[in-house]
Scaffold this motif. Structure first.
Motif, PDB file in Angstrom:
ATOM      1  N   PRO A  40       0.979  -1.076  -0.131  1.00 55.62           N
ATOM      2  CA  PRO A  40      -0.069   0.061  -0.211  1.00 55.62           C
ATOM      3  C   PRO A  40       0.886   1.332  -0.063  1.00 55.62           C
ATOM      4  O   PRO A  40       2.281   1.181   0.433  1.00 55.62           O
ATOM      5  CB  PRO A  40      -0.917  -0.110   1.250  1.00 55.62           C
ATOM      6  N   GLU A  41       0.390   2.603  -0.355  1.00 63.48           N
ATOM      7  CA  GLU A  41       1.043   3.824  -0.295  1.00 63.48           C
ATOM      8  C   GLU A  41       1.667   3.752   1.287  1.00 63.48           C
ATOM      9  O   GLU A  41       0.936   3.237   2.330  1.00 63.48           O
ATOM     10  CB  GLU A  41      -0.098   4.727  -0.300  1.00 63.48           C
ATOM     11  N   ALA A  42       2.800   4.283   1.114  1.00 61.72           N
ATOM     12  CA  ALA A  42       3.367   4.334   2.576  1.00 61.72           C
ATOM     13  C   ALA A  42       2.954   5.693   3.325  1.00 61.72           C
ATOM     14  O   ALA A  42       3.048   6.721   2.807  1.00 61.72           O
ATOM     15  CB  ALA A  42       5.022   4.697   2.377  1.00 61.72           C
ATOM     16  N   LYS A  43       2.005   5.305   4.103  1.00 63.26           N
ATOM     17  CA  LYS A  43       1.295   6.563   4.873  1.00 63.26           C
ATOM     18  C   LYS A  43       1.037   6.075   6.360  1.00 63.26           C
ATOM     19  O   LYS A  43       0.740   5.140   6.634  1.00 63.26           O
ATOM     20  CB  LYS A  43       0.144   7.215   4.022  1.00 63.26           C
ATOM     21  N   LYS A  44       0.922   6.927   7.178  1.00 64.15           N
ATOM     22  CA  LYS A  44       0.838   6.508   8.587  1.00 64.15           C
ATOM     23  C   LYS A  44      -0.876   6.404   8.683  1.00 64.15           C
ATOM     24  O   LYS A  44      -1.522   7.289   8.231  1.00 64.15           O
ATOM     25  CB  LYS A  44       1.081   7.797   9.647  1.00 64.15           C
ATOM     26  N   GLY A  45      -1.103   5.153   9.373  1.00 69.66           N
ATOM     27  CA  GLY A  45      -2.467   4.999   9.689  1.00 69.66           C
ATOM     28  C   GLY A  45      -2.935   6.165  10.617  1.00 69.66           C
ATOM     29  O   GLY A  45      -2.226   6.916  11.522  1.00 69.66           O
ATOM     30  N   GLN A  46      -4.255   6.526  10.666  1.00 71.39           N
ATOM     31  CA  GLN A  46      -4.823   7.726  11.599  1.00 71.39           C
ATOM     32  C   GLN A  46      -5.275   6.969  12.973  1.00 71.39           C
ATOM     33  O   GLN A  46      -6.095   6.118  12.785  1.00 71.39           O
ATOM     34  CB  GLN A  46      -5.954   8.456  10.925  1.00 71.39           C
ATOM     35  N   ALA A  47      -4.740   7.437  14.064  1.00 65.01           N
ATOM     36  CA  ALA A  47      -5.235   6.989  15.379  1.00 65.01           C
ATOM     37  C   ALA A  47      -6.251   7.661  16.005  1.00 65.01           C
ATOM     38  O   ALA A  47      -6.646   9.008  15.765  1.00 65.01           O
ATOM     39  CB  ALA A  47      -4.002   7.080  16.364  1.00 65.01           C
ATOM     40  N   HIS A  48      -7.155   6.716  16.230  1.00 64.87           N
ATOM     41  CA  HIS A  48      -8.656   7.349  16.708  1.00 64.87           C
ATOM     42  C   HIS A  48      -8.996   6.591  18.079  1.00 64.87           C
ATOM     43  O   HIS A  48     -10.019   5.774  18.124  1.00 64.87           O
ATOM     44  CB  HIS A  48      -9.699   7.146  15.875  1.00 64.87           C
ATOM     45  N   PRO A  49      -8.169   6.701  19.028  1.00 68.50           N
ATOM     46  CA  PRO A  49      -8.638   6.117  20.279  1.00 68.50           C
ATOM     47  C   PRO A  49      -9.867   6.575  20.795  1.00 68.50           C
ATOM     48  O   PRO A  49     -10.055   7.770  20.648  1.00 68.50           O
ATOM     49  CB  PRO A  49      -7.513   6.264  21.455  1.00 68.50           C
ATOM     50  N   ASP A  50     -11.096   5.855  20.833  1.00 69.23           N
ATOM     51  CA  ASP A  50     -12.188   6.346  21.506  1.00 69.23           C
ATOM     52  C   ASP A  50     -12.101   6.364  23.103  1.00 69.23           C
ATOM     53  O   ASP A  50     -12.234   5.648  23.760  1.00 69.23           O
ATOM     54  CB  ASP A  50     -13.097   5.226  21.333  1.00 69.23           C
ATOM     55  N   CYS A  51     -12.161   7.583  23.556  1.00 71.12           N
ATOM     56  CA  CYS A  51     -12.057   8.094  25.034  1.00 71.12           C
ATOM     57  C   CYS A  51     -13.294   7.948  25.610  1.00 71.12           C
ATOM     58  O   CYS A  51     -13.414   8.083  26.672  1.00 71.12           O
ATOM     59  CB  CYS A  51     -11.436   9.559  25.047  1.00 71.12           C
ATOM     60  N   SER A  52     -14.366   7.854  24.892  1.00 69.87           N
ATOM     61  CA  SER A  52     -15.721   7.527  25.434  1.00 69.87           C
ATOM     62  C   SER A  52     -16.108   6.065  26.053  1.00 69.87           C
ATOM     63  O   SER A  52     -16.915   5.973  26.765  1.00 69.87           O
ATOM     64  CB  SER A  52     -16.718   8.169  24.448  1.00 69.87           C
ATOM     65  N   ALA A  53     -15.318   5.341  25.416  1.00 73.34           N
ATOM     66  CA  ALA A  53     -15.493   3.748  26.025  1.00 73.34           C
ATOM     67  C   ALA A  53     -14.521   3.271  26.588  1.00 73.34           C
ATOM     68  O   ALA A  53     -13.521   3.460  26.410  1.00 73.34           O
ATOM     69  CB  ALA A  53     -15.772   3.057  24.681  1.00 73.34           C
ATOM     70  N   ALA A  54     -14.854   2.194  27.828  1.00 74.04           N
ATOM     71  CA  ALA A  54     -13.985   1.513  28.653  1.00 74.04           C
ATOM     72  C   ALA A  54     -13.689   0.323  27.630  1.00 74.04           C
ATOM     73  O   ALA A  54     -14.793  -0.567  27.079  1.00 74.04           O
ATOM     74  CB  ALA A  54     -14.354   1.177  29.693  1.00 74.04           C
ATOM     75  N   VAL A  55     -12.435  -0.220  27.567  1.00 74.93           N
ATOM     76  CA  VAL A  55     -12.126  -1.528  26.833  1.00 74.93           C
ATOM     77  C   VAL A  55     -11.688  -2.176  28.248  1.00 74.93           C
ATOM     78  O   VAL A  55     -10.438  -2.043  28.422  1.00 74.93           O
ATOM     79  CB  VAL A  55     -11.159  -1.166  25.858  1.00 74.93           C
ATOM     80  N   ASN A  56     -12.288  -3.083  29.006  1.00 78.92           N
ATOM     81  CA  ASN A  56     -11.668  -3.755  29.733  1.00 78.92           C
ATOM     82  C   ASN A  56     -12.623  -5.053  29.913  1.00 78.92           C
ATOM     83  O   ASN A  56     -13.681  -5.072  29.370  1.00 78.92           O
ATOM     84  CB  ASN A  56     -12.112  -3.122  31.140  1.00 78.92           C
ATOM     85  N   PRO A  57     -12.143  -6.138  30.520  1.00 73.30           N
ATOM     86  CA  PRO A  57     -12.789  -7.293  30.106  1.00 73.30           C
ATOM     87  C   PRO A  57     -13.717  -7.732  31.421  1.00 73.30           C
ATOM     88  O   PRO A  57     -14.510  -8.532  31.560  1.00 73.30           O
ATOM     89  CB  PRO A  57     -11.579  -8.511  30.735  1.00 73.30           C
TER      90      PRO A  57
END
Lengths: 202, 639
Positions: free
Chosen positions: B192-209
């Motif tokens: 693919p084209e060499a480009k950085k992926g765009q980071a989008h951590p979702d601050c509204s949600a908890a990711v936990n088990p």
């Protein structure tokens, strides 16, 4: 030139640090370019320096084989150290195997320490001859030392392999590969080493 | 990458190492983030990726251990990126604490993906064990795929990224020594084209088990869906006649070994071979369908009978339940070690009565007689000029001075060579990364139970950051009585000189903060001594000194750069080392060549006196202080 059998099983062996992986991959690349299916098996890790190391090349026109050679299944053993020729024969030798060995020995640490004895060199040579359909020897390290670079012993041995016409690869192809993979400043030395190796057997 | 284009350039066929093929596939999949701790046979993955990092905008790092590497990769996936974590089999055990949870949470809803590459080492070529990571996929509720050759490795890792994205979970790709360190021809796909992926951590949600039970059910439902996909996966293939009465089921290295054995025995037209590449969730319907016409099933795999157990499980309760499933548990294939063409030949021979004609008896007899007489082993030892040889010499002296009653715990690195016959055999117990200090902290409490001898634990600098730090903190907190020795050679030497937190540069070779072992230990509030192993008398004295202190945790840093690091930085030898033949007592003494055993020292076969191999001697001069007769002399080399 075509291969004597299919698959054709080539082993390149020596002692860690002698450059067996480099020549095994070089041979592999050229054969791959010539349309052969190819797999190379190597193990690296704790045996890198001073230990026994080998690369196995599986060469075929039919399909890609796995990297492991069946016991007693070597067609050609190219070795940077004569004791290692014997070691590989012990697993992969058979009545039809051809061997090409450097004459220079590399002493195991137990021998240096005086706790083990390296076999008598003439006896070792006779043993290799006895266990090979054809056994070639070449003073690759001596020639490399004459060239002022013991490190090119592997390239001298590769030259001997070309001279002996044991594989369907040409001097020109080897030089082309070197030109695209070696640092330009080292090319002349390696060409010389290759040439001297070819002359030892041709 | 060391790839070489072939003549048929339009098809882009190149010759790649298995690990390089995995890297290529990950690049084709658009990987953004990659992390690992080095471990043979996995190390080349991050090494090769680091070469591509800058030009393709990828974050590549050597993390301090595998758990941290997986957590970093997990976070990147949650931020919507494509991530990869790589490790060897032993490292997976370190990472599982996080990975078992990550399967329960998934990767968030930002569309990220994560592939965990685990490189097993069947036959333990360069490992302390040959544990089979395939069990761990089931344990961790994560899908696992296993390529059967180098070309497939490139294609499969691409697929793993897709699968991860689609099912919102990380995916295991299991490699093994013969794949990671095998090379073959690989047909490349487009990058693919060499480009950085765009980071989008979702601050509204908890990711936990938590709640774990609910998430557990969700993870199981996800696996059930993936199982359906695996039932018809193109990575599982069948070779041979449809009505085969003998069915070979093979995975990984077992596939090429099985196919070759069938070819050598001329059985390709009679025996079926089912290649299984999707290992978990297990494609039970596929196996059942293939087993229907079979009278016998032979499973070829390495190391443990994982597929074998799963096949039996799949057939249980079906009309094929009575078909014998043979392999490791039946004794047709050994329970340990890698699968080889010979093991496949043996197993097939037992079932079909067909044998392969190997070398003749006369040849084999001659071979045995000659090799029995002449073949000697090479032994494993430290390189000429290795500081570890000197460190262990000093330890040996210090232990002897204590009357031999010192318990020494070791760790994982070049210094592990101590336990081999050419080492000093000082270590009494040796286990996992970081175990030196953990074991010592236990032994350091034994005075309460009537055992009050010195305890010495030993680790290297890379290992110190990897897993020693928490153990050290625990030992200090719990007031264990021990001496902890850090053999600081400024390198992760055993796996090929990967960067670590103490060297001052990162995976890409850029400048990085240098975390100093001495300052760090001092900050923990315990006494720290530093000595140079090449000053063997000084190092011995330092060891005896810290052992004599007797109470609490004491730290000794034996600091000297790895000889290979020194050679790169400084081509000149520090000293010219010569043996004064008049002073050398030869076999009467033999201390240098038979006890110190530097490979640059040898016993002259005629005189029995010591001699230096100029070509091998790095000029460290350590042997000079070992000679009881001062016969080894060092001369400064003019710079």
């Amino acid at each position: 030139m075509s291969l004597a059998t299919d698959p054709y099983n080539l082993i390149v062996c020596g002692v860690g640090g002698q450059g067996n992986i480099l020549i095994a991959r070089l041979i592999g690349r050229i054969l791959a370019e010539n349309g052969y299916h190819l797999a190379i098996g190597e193990t690296f890790g704790a045996a890198q320096r001073g230990g026994s190391v080998f690369s196995s090349l599986r060469i075929s026109k039919k399909h890609a084989y796995g990297p492991l050679i069946p016991k007693g299944g070597a067609n050609l053993i190219v070795s940077l150290e004569p004791l290692e020729t014997l070691r590989l024969l012990s697993n992969f030798g058979n009545e039809n195997v051809v061997t090409l060995s450097n004459t220079q020995t590399a002493m195991p640490v137990g021998v240096l320490a005086g706790r083990a004895e390296y076999p008598d060199v003439d006896k070792l040579r006779r043993a290799i001859q006895e266990l090979s359909a054809k056994a070639l020897f070449t003073p690759a390290t001596d020639i490399a030392v004459e060239l002022g670079a013991p490190i090119v012993s592997n390239i001298v041995l590769l030259g001997a392999l070309l001279g002996a016409k044991l594989l369907p690869i040409s001097e020109e192809e080897v030089k082309q590969d070197m030109a695209s993979t070696f640092p330009p400043s080292k090319l002349e030395l390696n060409y010389q080493a290759l040439q001297r190796g070819i002359e030892t057997v041709a | 990458m060391s790839e070489q284009k072939t003549k048929t350039a339009e098809t882009q066929k190149v010759f790649l190492l298995g690990n390089e093929a995995l890297v290529r596939g990950a690049l084709e999949a658009g990987v953004d983030y990659a992390s690992a701790y080095p471990g043979t046979p996995s190390s080349e993955i991050i090494e090769r990726l680091s070469h591509e990092a800058k030009k393709r905008g990828i974050h590549v790092e050597w993390s301090s251990n595998e758990k941290v590497a997986c957590e970093g990769a997990g976070a990147a996936a949650v931020a919507g990126l494509g991530s990869l974590a790589a490790m060897k089999n032993a490292g997976l055990a370190v990472a599982l604490d996080f990975l078992t949870h990550c399967s329960l949470t998934g990767l968030g809803d930002q569309g990220g993906s994560m592939v965990v590459v685990v490189c097993d080492d069947p036959d333990a070529h360069s490992s302390g064990d040959e544990t089979d990571s395939r069990w761990q996929a089931r344990f961790a509720y994560a899908p696992m795929l296993e390529p059967t050759n180098v070309a497939e490795a490139r294609e499969m890792i691409r697929y793993c990224f897709d699968l991860s994205r689609e099912y919102d979970c990380y995916v295991f790709l299991r490699s093994y020594t013969r794949l990671s360190h095998g090379s073959s021809i690989v047909e490349l796909g487009p990058l693919p084209e060499a480009k950085k992926g765009q980071a989008h951590p979702d601050c509204s949600a908890a990711v936990n088990p938590y709640l774990g039970k609910v998430h557990h059910v969700m993870a199981l439902e996800r696996l059930a869906k993936i199982k359906e996909v695996f039932e018809t996966s193109k990575f599982n293939e069948y070779f041979g006649p449809e009505d085969a009465e003998l069915l070979v089921i093979a995975s990984g290295n077992g596939v090429s070994c099985g196919r070759e054995a069938l070819e050598m025995l001329g059985l390709e037209d009679q025996v079926g071979l089912l290649k299984l590449a999707t290992l978990w969730p297990f494609p039970t319907e596929l196996v059942r369908a293939r087993a229907k016409q079979a009278k016998q099933i032979l499973v070829l795999e390495e190391v443990d009978p994982v597929v074998e157990v799963l096949v039996k499980d799949a057939l249980n309760g079906t009309e094929a339940a009575s078909v014998p499933v043979l392999g490791k548990e039946s004794g047709h294939v050994p329970m340990a070690g890698e699968i080889t063409p010979d093991r496949a030949l043996d197993a097939l021979g037992k079932l079909t009565g067909k044998t392969h004609q190997g070398p003749g008896e006369a040849y084999q007899a001659k071979l045995k007689q000659i090799t029995d007489e002449m073949l000697i082993s090479r032994g494993l030892t430290w390189c000429p000029g290795c500081p570890h040889r000197a460190s262990f010499w000093a330890l040996d002296k210090a232990v002897k001075a204590e009357g031999g009653e010192v318990y020494v715990t070791g760790d994982i690195g070049c210094y592990t060579l101590d336990v081999f016959p050419e080492g000093k055999c000082q270590m009494n117990m040796l286990h996992a990364m970081g175990s030196s200090i953990g074991l010592a902290s236990g032994l350091g409490q034994m005075h309460k139970f009537g055992w009050d001898k010195p305890v010495v634990s030993i680790c290297g600098d890379s290992t110190f950051y990897h897993a020693v730090l928490p153990g050290l903190v625990s030992a200090i907190y719990n007031q264990a009585n021990l001496v902890h020795v850090v053999l600081d050679n400024s390198a992760t030497a055993m796996t090929g000189f990967q960067a670590h937190a103490g060297v001052g540069y990162n995976a890409m070779g850029e400048a990085a903060p240098k975390i100093d072992v001495v300052k760090l230990c001092e900050a923990l509030g315990v006494p720290v001594t530093v000595a140079d192993p090449f000053d063997i008398r000084g190092a011995t004295k330092a060891l005896r000194g810290v052992m004599a202190e007797g109470q609490g945790v004491r730290i000794l840093v034996l600091r000297r750069a790895c000889e290979l690091v020194r050679m790169k930085a400084d081509k000149n030898k520090p000293y010219k080392v010569v043996v004064n033949q008049d002073k050398c007592k030869g076999e009467e003494c033999g201390t240098c060549y038979s006890k110190f055993r530097c490979p640059a020292l040898l016993k002259d076969p005629v005189t029995g006196k010591a001699s230096i191999r100029e070509d091998a001697c790095p000029g460290c001069g350590a042997c000079a202080s070992v000679c009881p007769f001062k016969a080894i002399e060092i001369q400064e080399v003019a710079k």
